[in-house]
Design a protein around this motif. Structure first.
Motif, PDB file in Angstrom:
ATOM      1  N   LYS A 154      50.367  24.762   6.027  1.00  0.00           N
ATOM      2  CA  LYS A 154      49.431  24.604   7.128  1.00  0.00           C
ATOM      3  C   LYS A 154      48.014  24.445   6.587  1.00  0.00           C
ATOM      4  O   LYS A 154      47.698  24.907   5.493  1.00  0.00           O
ATOM      5  N   LYS A 158      56.333  24.229   4.705  1.00  0.00           N
ATOM      6  CA  LYS A 158      55.512  23.329   5.514  1.00  0.00           C
ATOM      7  C   LYS A 158      54.084  23.866   5.509  1.00  0.00           C
ATOM      8  O   LYS A 158      53.695  24.624   6.397  1.00  0.00           O
ATOM      9  N   LYS A 161      45.405  22.971   2.433  1.00  0.00           N
ATOM     10  CA  LYS A 161      46.753  23.480   2.654  1.00  0.00           C
ATOM     11  C   LYS A 161      46.873  24.912   2.137  1.00  0.00           C
ATOM     12  O   LYS A 161      46.317  25.262   1.098  1.00  0.00           O
ATOM     13  N   THR A 214      41.954  21.127  11.476  1.00  0.00           N
ATOM     14  CA  THR A 214      43.402  21.337  11.562  1.00  0.00           C
ATOM     15  C   THR A 214      44.045  20.505  12.658  1.00  0.00           C
ATOM     16  O   THR A 214      45.241  20.635  12.906  1.00  0.00           O
ATOM     17  N   ALA A 215      43.279  19.661  13.313  1.00  0.00           N
ATOM     18  CA  ALA A 215      43.769  18.945  14.492  1.00  0.00           C
ATOM     19  C   ALA A 215      44.609  17.728  14.118  1.00  0.00           C
ATOM     20  O   ALA A 215      44.303  17.014  13.159  1.00  0.00           O
ATOM     21  N   ASP A 216      45.680  17.513  14.901  1.00  0.00           N
ATOM     22  CA  ASP A 216      46.445  16.280  14.801  1.00  0.00           C
ATOM     23  C   ASP A 216      46.149  15.437  16.041  1.00  0.00           C
ATOM     24  O   ASP A 216      45.212  15.731  16.790  1.00  0.00           O
ATOM     25  N   LEU A 217      46.936  14.406  16.273  1.00  0.00           N
ATOM     26  CA  LEU A 217      46.665  13.501  17.384  1.00  0.00           C
ATOM     27  C   LEU A 217      46.716  14.221  18.727  1.00  0.00           C
ATOM     28  O   LEU A 217      45.847  14.026  19.586  1.00  0.00           O
ATOM     29  N   GLN A 218      47.718  15.061  18.926  1.00  0.00           N
ATOM     30  CA  GLN A 218      47.821  15.804  20.178  1.00  0.00           C
ATOM     31  C   GLN A 218      46.660  16.780  20.338  1.00  0.00           C
ATOM     32  O   GLN A 218      46.145  16.975  21.448  1.00  0.00           O
ATOM     33  N   ASP A 219      46.252  17.383  19.241  1.00  0.00           N
ATOM     34  CA  ASP A 219      45.134  18.323  19.304  1.00  0.00           C
ATOM     35  C   ASP A 219      43.833  17.624  19.685  1.00  0.00           C
ATOM     36  O   ASP A 219      43.003  18.192  20.397  1.00  0.00           O
ATOM     37  N   TYR A 220      43.657  16.397  19.209  1.00  0.00           N
ATOM     38  CA  TYR A 220      42.455  15.655  19.582  1.00  0.00           C
ATOM     39  C   TYR A 220      42.423  15.382  21.088  1.00  0.00           C
ATOM     40  O   TYR A 220      41.353  15.374  21.705  1.00  0.00           O
TER      41      TYR A 220
END
Length: 214
Positions: free
Chosen positions: A183, A181, A174, A81-87
């Protein structure tokens, strides 16, 4: 598959309890300045860590305990579920884990003369009984093998290996009930062979933590 994933939500009861005890424990350890006060860990300020302009006493004070604080404050995120900030958050969380586990392992191994550091810190300022040294070496051995097992399990779980069927892993996708939206949620849990590896991973991490505390 890890303690961090289980307590990642700070609004969850498990997350609240984990943050409380983990952070308070790390803070008390840090504020105690035990590397300079306990004779069974104090080796003097004149012996420097290689490639670092600090003594082993300073290393023990400013590496493991702050790493423990980072683990409690910067919670991890499931990779699926990670995006760039989560990484970025995941990387900081891993840095804290390395500081806590590996940092402690290195300085303790150097202090008591475990494995590749058999000569230890040859300093008469260290006062410890022979039995105490043996117990501490045994704890380091447990940490080494179980942390190695933990890393292996994490690699197997994070990277779907060709000899393990795809359907045995967790299925993320999803949320079918969300239309605005969607998740990324867990749609189906892993099969028992992968669940068993998750259990091994979790137990290995717990044993490492208990051995570190001991």
């Amino acid at each position: 598959a890890t303690v961090s994933e289980m307590v990642r939500d700070p609004s969850d009861p498990a997350g609240k309890v984990f943050f409380c005890f983990e952070f308070v424990g790390a803070l008390l350890i840090f504020m105690s300045w035990y590397p300079t006060r306990l004779r069974n860990v104090y080796v003097g300020d004149d012996i420097k860590a290689p490639y670092m302009h600090m003594s082993w006493v300073t290393f023990r004070q400013f590496i493991p305990a702050p790493g423990m604080m980072m683990l409690s404050v910067i919670t991890t995120v499931p990779v699926a579920t990670a995006d760039l900030q989560d990484y970025f958050i995941i990387c900081l969380h891993l840095v804290g884990a390395v500081m806590m586990f590996v940092g402690y392992f290195i300085v303790e191994g150097k202090t008591v003369g475990w494995g590749p550091w058999r000569k230890g810190v040859l300093n008469k300022k260290l006062h410890e009984t022979r039995r105490g040294i043996q117990v501490r070496k045994a704890c380091l051995t447990v940490i080494f093998w179980f942390y190695t097992a933990f890393i292996i399990m994490q690699v197997v779980l994070c990277f779907e290996l060709p000899f393990i069927p795809d359907y045995m892993y967790d299925k993320w996708g999803k949320d079918p009930g969300s239309t605005i939206k969607p998740k990324i949620v867990l749609l189906n849990t892993a099969a028992w062979p992968v669940k068993f590896m998750k259990l091994l991973s979790y137990c290995s991490e717990v044993v490492c933590g208990l051995s570190l505390i001991a």
